[in-house]
Motif scaffolding. Structure first.
Motif, PDB file in Angstrom:
ATOM      1  N   PHE B  89      25.445  29.991  41.765  1.00 45.19           N
ATOM      2  CA  PHE B  89      24.371  30.913  41.388  1.00 45.19           C
ATOM      3  C   PHE B  89      24.745  31.879  40.261  1.00 45.19           C
ATOM      4  N   THR B  90      26.029  32.235  40.144  1.00 51.42           N
ATOM      5  CA  THR B  90      26.427  33.141  39.046  1.00 51.42           C
ATOM      6  C   THR B  90      27.602  32.538  38.277  1.00 51.42           C
ATOM      7  N   PRO B  91      27.363  31.411  37.580  1.00 48.82           N
ATOM      8  CA  PRO B  91      28.480  30.724  36.903  1.00 48.82           C
ATOM      9  C   PRO B  91      29.163  31.591  35.852  1.00 48.82           C
ATOM     10  N   GLU B  92      28.415  32.502  35.186  1.00 47.28           N
ATOM     11  CA  GLU B  92      28.998  33.368  34.158  1.00 47.28           C
ATOM     12  C   GLU B  92      30.083  34.259  34.757  1.00 47.28           C
ATOM     13  N   VAL B  93      29.690  34.958  35.839  1.00 45.62           N
ATOM     14  CA  VAL B  93      30.629  35.867  36.499  1.00 45.62           C
ATOM     15  C   VAL B  93      31.814  35.074  37.050  1.00 45.62           C
ATOM     16  N   TYR B  94      31.505  33.900  37.614  1.00 49.66           N
ATOM     17  CA  TYR B  94      32.567  33.074  38.189  1.00 49.66           C
ATOM     18  C   TYR B  94      33.596  32.727  37.123  1.00 49.66           C
ATOM     19  N   LYS B  95      33.097  32.440  35.904  1.00 50.75           N
ATOM     20  CA  LYS B  95      34.010  32.044  34.833  1.00 50.75           C
ATOM     21  C   LYS B  95      34.908  33.210  34.401  1.00 50.75           C
ATOM     22  N   THR B  96      34.321  34.422  34.293  1.00 46.62           N
ATOM     23  CA  THR B  96      35.141  35.567  33.844  1.00 46.62           C
ATOM     24  C   THR B  96      36.165  35.963  34.900  1.00 46.62           C
ATOM     25  N   LEU B  97      35.770  35.963  36.177  1.00 47.35           N
ATOM     26  CA  LEU B  97      36.718  36.413  37.200  1.00 47.35           C
ATOM     27  C   LEU B  97      37.771  35.357  37.498  1.00 47.35           C
ATOM     28  N   GLY B  98      37.389  34.074  37.349  1.00 51.26           N
ATOM     29  CA  GLY B  98      38.349  32.972  37.419  1.00 51.26           C
ATOM     30  C   GLY B  98      39.200  32.982  38.670  1.00 51.26           C
ATOM     31  N   LEU B  99      40.513  33.064  38.463  1.00 45.53           N
ATOM     32  CA  LEU B  99      41.484  32.928  39.549  1.00 45.53           C
ATOM     33  C   LEU B  99      41.366  34.042  40.581  1.00 45.53           C
ATOM     34  N   PHE B 100      40.779  35.184  40.188  1.00 45.91           N
ATOM     35  CA  PHE B 100      40.775  36.320  41.101  1.00 45.91           C
ATOM     36  C   PHE B 100      39.864  36.109  42.302  1.00 45.91           C
ATOM     37  N   ILE B 101      38.902  35.182  42.187  1.00 51.02           N
ATOM     38  CA  ILE B 101      38.018  34.916  43.347  1.00 51.02           C
ATOM     39  C   ILE B 101      38.799  34.253  44.486  1.00 51.02           C
ATOM     40  N   PRO B 102      39.480  33.098  44.267  1.00 47.32           N
ATOM     41  CA  PRO B 102      40.288  32.553  45.376  1.00 47.32           C
ATOM     42  C   PRO B 102      41.361  33.513  45.861  1.00 47.32           C
ATOM     43  N   LEU B 103      41.820  34.403  44.979  1.00 45.99           N
ATOM     44  CA  LEU B 103      42.871  35.346  45.385  1.00 45.99           C
ATOM     45  C   LEU B 103      42.373  36.398  46.367  1.00 45.99           C
ATOM     46  N   ILE B 104      41.053  36.484  46.576  1.00 40.55           N
ATOM     47  CA  ILE B 104      40.551  37.442  47.568  1.00 40.55           C
ATOM     48  C   ILE B 104      41.131  37.129  48.946  1.00 40.55           C
ATOM     49  N   VAL B 105      41.487  35.847  49.186  1.00 39.97           N
ATOM     50  CA  VAL B 105      42.072  35.457  50.473  1.00 39.97           C
ATOM     51  C   VAL B 105      43.270  36.333  50.817  1.00 39.97           C
ATOM     52  N   VAL B 106      44.119  36.555  49.834  1.00 38.86           N
ATOM     53  CA  VAL B 106      45.348  37.310  50.107  1.00 38.86           C
ATOM     54  C   VAL B 106      45.203  38.778  49.731  1.00 38.86           C
ATOM     55  N   ASN B 107      43.963  39.221  49.474  1.00 38.73           N
ATOM     56  CA  ASN B 107      43.735  40.628  49.169  1.00 38.73           C
ATOM     57  C   ASN B 107      44.102  41.475  50.391  1.00 38.73           C
ATOM     58  N   CYS B 108      44.979  42.467  50.193  1.00 39.67           N
ATOM     59  CA  CYS B 108      45.472  43.195  51.353  1.00 39.67           C
ATOM     60  C   CYS B 108      44.432  44.142  51.935  1.00 39.67           C
ATOM     61  N   ILE B 109      43.361  44.451  51.183  1.00 40.67           N
ATOM     62  CA  ILE B 109      42.319  45.302  51.773  1.00 40.67           C
ATOM     63  C   ILE B 109      41.693  44.578  52.958  1.00 40.67           C
ATOM     64  N   ILE B 110      41.386  43.290  52.748  1.00 39.83           N
ATOM     65  CA  ILE B 110      40.655  42.548  53.781  1.00 39.83           C
ATOM     66  C   ILE B 110      41.520  42.348  55.021  1.00 39.83           C
ATOM     67  N   LEU B 111      42.748  41.897  54.810  1.00 40.94           N
ATOM     68  CA  LEU B 111      43.637  41.709  55.959  1.00 40.94           C
ATOM     69  C   LEU B 111      43.968  43.052  56.607  1.00 40.94           C
ATOM     70  N   GLY B 112      44.122  44.078  55.760  1.00 44.65           N
ATOM     71  CA  GLY B 112      44.436  45.410  56.269  1.00 44.65           C
ATOM     72  C   GLY B 112      43.328  45.938  57.158  1.00 44.65           C
ATOM     73  N   ARG B 113      42.066  45.774  56.725  1.00 41.64           N
ATOM     74  CA  ARG B 113      40.957  46.266  57.546  1.00 41.64           C
ATOM     75  C   ARG B 113      40.816  45.425  58.820  1.00 41.64           C
ATOM     76  N   ALA B 114      41.116  44.106  58.712  1.00 45.16           N
ATOM     77  CA  ALA B 114      41.045  43.260  59.893  1.00 45.16           C
ATOM     78  C   ALA B 114      42.031  43.760  60.944  1.00 45.16           C
ATOM     79  N   GLU B 115      43.257  44.043  60.519  1.00 40.33           N
ATOM     80  CA  GLU B 115      44.295  44.512  61.428  1.00 40.33           C
ATOM     81  C   GLU B 115      44.013  45.924  61.915  1.00 40.33           C
ATOM     82  N   ALA B 116      43.665  46.805  60.976  1.00 35.20           N
ATOM     83  CA  ALA B 116      43.606  48.228  61.308  1.00 35.20           C
ATOM     84  C   ALA B 116      42.285  48.621  61.938  1.00 35.20           C
ATOM     85  N   PHE B 117      41.221  47.914  61.619  1.00 36.66           N
ATOM     86  CA  PHE B 117      39.924  48.360  62.142  1.00 36.66           C
ATOM     87  C   PHE B 117      39.234  47.321  63.023  1.00 36.66           C
ATOM     88  N   ALA B 118      38.992  46.122  62.447  1.00 34.59           N
ATOM     89  CA  ALA B 118      38.157  45.147  63.161  1.00 34.59           C
ATOM     90  C   ALA B 118      38.793  44.704  64.468  1.00 34.59           C
TER      91      ALA B 118
END
Lengths: 305, 194
Positions: B89-118
């Protein structure tokens, strides 16, 4: 700090002689802006009562920054450079004595990366105006072309070593006249403001390395011209020797100087930029705490085992 | 009221960029313009809300020993879904962000909130925490991207505010990200007194 300013006087006079009005405008703007920002930031942002504009360090930063700029640079760029040098390079870290990097070089490298077009059009010396001056390739740019094309005959366009020693060549304000800079350096050595270790180790390393390259491949310029071109003498004598950002012991200073020399030659010959002196000094400034940690003087009274 | 408190906690008091200093890699890497920063922040927020919700639902089913791998599986599935969604749906944005989208997996905010809050709170609170932290991250990235874009190219969200040759190129490059982030954190701490 005022001793260093006095030592810069010969080079200041030479820059006035070669670039006239342009030199006066650039240097005055740079010094006034540096002193103003030092005053304004310590007074209004840090809220300190004791003002530090009289210790001469802001004046020296302004002079050195001005020496690193071309004589036709627009005033607003100089003011941005002064702000970065004093604000980012020095006062962010806590002021004089706490800055890990040489403030004038921080300002210069910031401008070089931010405004590559304005910062690399060097006026030919001998034109006394400020705006609309003729620009030409500096000796360093000629050397870079020779290395890239592998054609030694390009080097024939270089000015003679004597012209480069006196200052009849293109370049930034303070780097054109090597002889005046060396005169200032001798003054600092005589007044014991600096010791010989850093300048000699930098110049020696560059001479030897450039000599080896020249012998192997003639399209690399000869070592005398390498030393006299660009900001090498200015950097070796006045900027690498800054007390705050250079190692404390003699042995550490020699390691520091040799590393700066090697990095300068490598960046000049194989890097993207024609001049590597400022980058080399900043990189080694970053290593200074490490050198200070590992190279310590022998304690007085300690018995050798 | 309680949910509102959780929401604002993520935006200001526990802002992931300014206070927790989490997720520095996308913060420095994708903020070359305001729009890039904002898209990265929104993408992270989408993953964060769903991962917080799912993890708080499954927290009693997952044995303690294997909780981190299980969380990673949940997060990675969500990121893969998001990646395909953006590609479609947003191929333009996908192209600019590139590798950083799959890298969200290892983003420490998400894992941190999972551990600390959820892992310690109920599903509804976790959703609000995801929105709050996600908004805080998006605001921080948009702010940083906006500052870098404005100083570097004279534009803001693509609209020219002053001629480009007055822009300081350094701010578009990597060192500018570090310098701008440092001063932004200092200013935010001073102004918000956190």
């Amino acid at each position: 700090m005022y001793g260093v300013c006095i030592a810069l006087l010969p080079a200041l006079l030479a820059s006035l002689y070669f670039f006239g009005l342009g030199s006066a405008i650039v240097l005055a703007t740079s010094v006034v802006a540096c002193v103003f920002f030092e005053w304004a930031i310590t007074r209004f942002i840090l809220g300190r009562e004791r003002l530090t504009i009289c210790d001469g360090s802001a004046v020296l930063t302004g002079l050195l920054l001005g020496f690193n700029l071309p004589s036709n640079l627009p005033l607003w760029i100089i003011i941005i450079g002064a702000f970065v040098a004093i604000g980012v390079g020095k006062l962010t870290f806590g002021g004089l004595g706490s800055n890990p990097f040489n403030p004038a070089l921080v300002g210069r490298v910031f401008l070089l990366i931010s405004f590559p077009v304005q910062m690399t059009s060097w006026p030919v010396s001998g034109q006394l105006g400020y705006a609309d001056v003729e620009t030409a390739a500096t000796p360093l740019a000629i050397m870079k072309t020779a290395i890239k094309s592998g054609d030694a005959s390009v080097l024939e366009d270089l000015p003679s070593s004597f012209d480069m020693l006196v200052g009849q060549t293109g370049g930034s304000l303070g780097e054109v006249s090597a002889i005046c800079l060396l005169l200032g350096c001798c003054f600092m050595l005589w007044r014991k403001i600096i010791t010989w270790h850093i300048p000699v180790s930098i110049l020696g390393t560059v001479f030897v390395l450039a000599g080896i390259f020249h012998l192997i491949e003639p399209s690399y310029a000869n070592p005398v011209q390498v030393i006299l071109s660009g900001g090498l003498v200015l950097g070796a004598c006045f900027m690498a020797t800054d007390y705050v950002t250079s190692p404390m012991t003699a042995k550490g200073q020699i390691i520091y100087g040799v590393a700066i020399g090697v990095l300068t030659v490598l960046i000049r010959d194989f890097g993207a930029y024609p001049e590597g002196m400022s980058f080399a000094i900043l990189i080694m400034n970053g290593f200074t705490p490490l050198i200070n940690t590992y190279v310590k003087p022998k304690r007085f009274g300690e018995v050798k085992k | 009221m309680k949910y509102l408190k959780i929401l604002f906690n993520g935006i200001l008091k526990e802002n992931p960029t300014f206070v927790l200093l989490l997720g520095m890699c996308p913060t420095l890497g994708t903020t070359s313009s305001a729009i890039n920063g904002m898209s990265m922040g929104l993408a992270t927020m989408a993953v964060l809300i769903f991962s917080n919700f799912i993890i708080s639902c499954i927290k009693s089913l997952v044995p303690d020993m294997v909780r981190i791998p299980s969380y990673i599986v949940v997060i990675a599935s969500l990121v893969t879904a998001l990646q395909m969604f953006m590609q479609a749906f947003t191929p333009e944005v996908y192209k600019t962000l590139g590798l950083f989208i799959p890298l969200i997996v290892v983003n420490c905010i998400i894992l941190g909130r999972a551990e600390a809050f959820a892992a310690k709170n109920g599903p509804v609170e976790s959703i609000f925490d995801g929105i709050g932290i996600g908004l805080g991250f998006t605001i921080a990235l948009t702010l940083l991207g906006g500052i870098r874009e404005l100083l570097g190219t004279g534009k803001l969200f693509g609209a020219t505010l002053y001629p480009e040759n007055y822009g300081m190129l350094l701010f578009v490059l990597a060192p500018g990200a570090f310098i701008a982030l440092g001063y932004l954190i200092a200013v935010v701490k001073k102004v918000a007194k956190i």
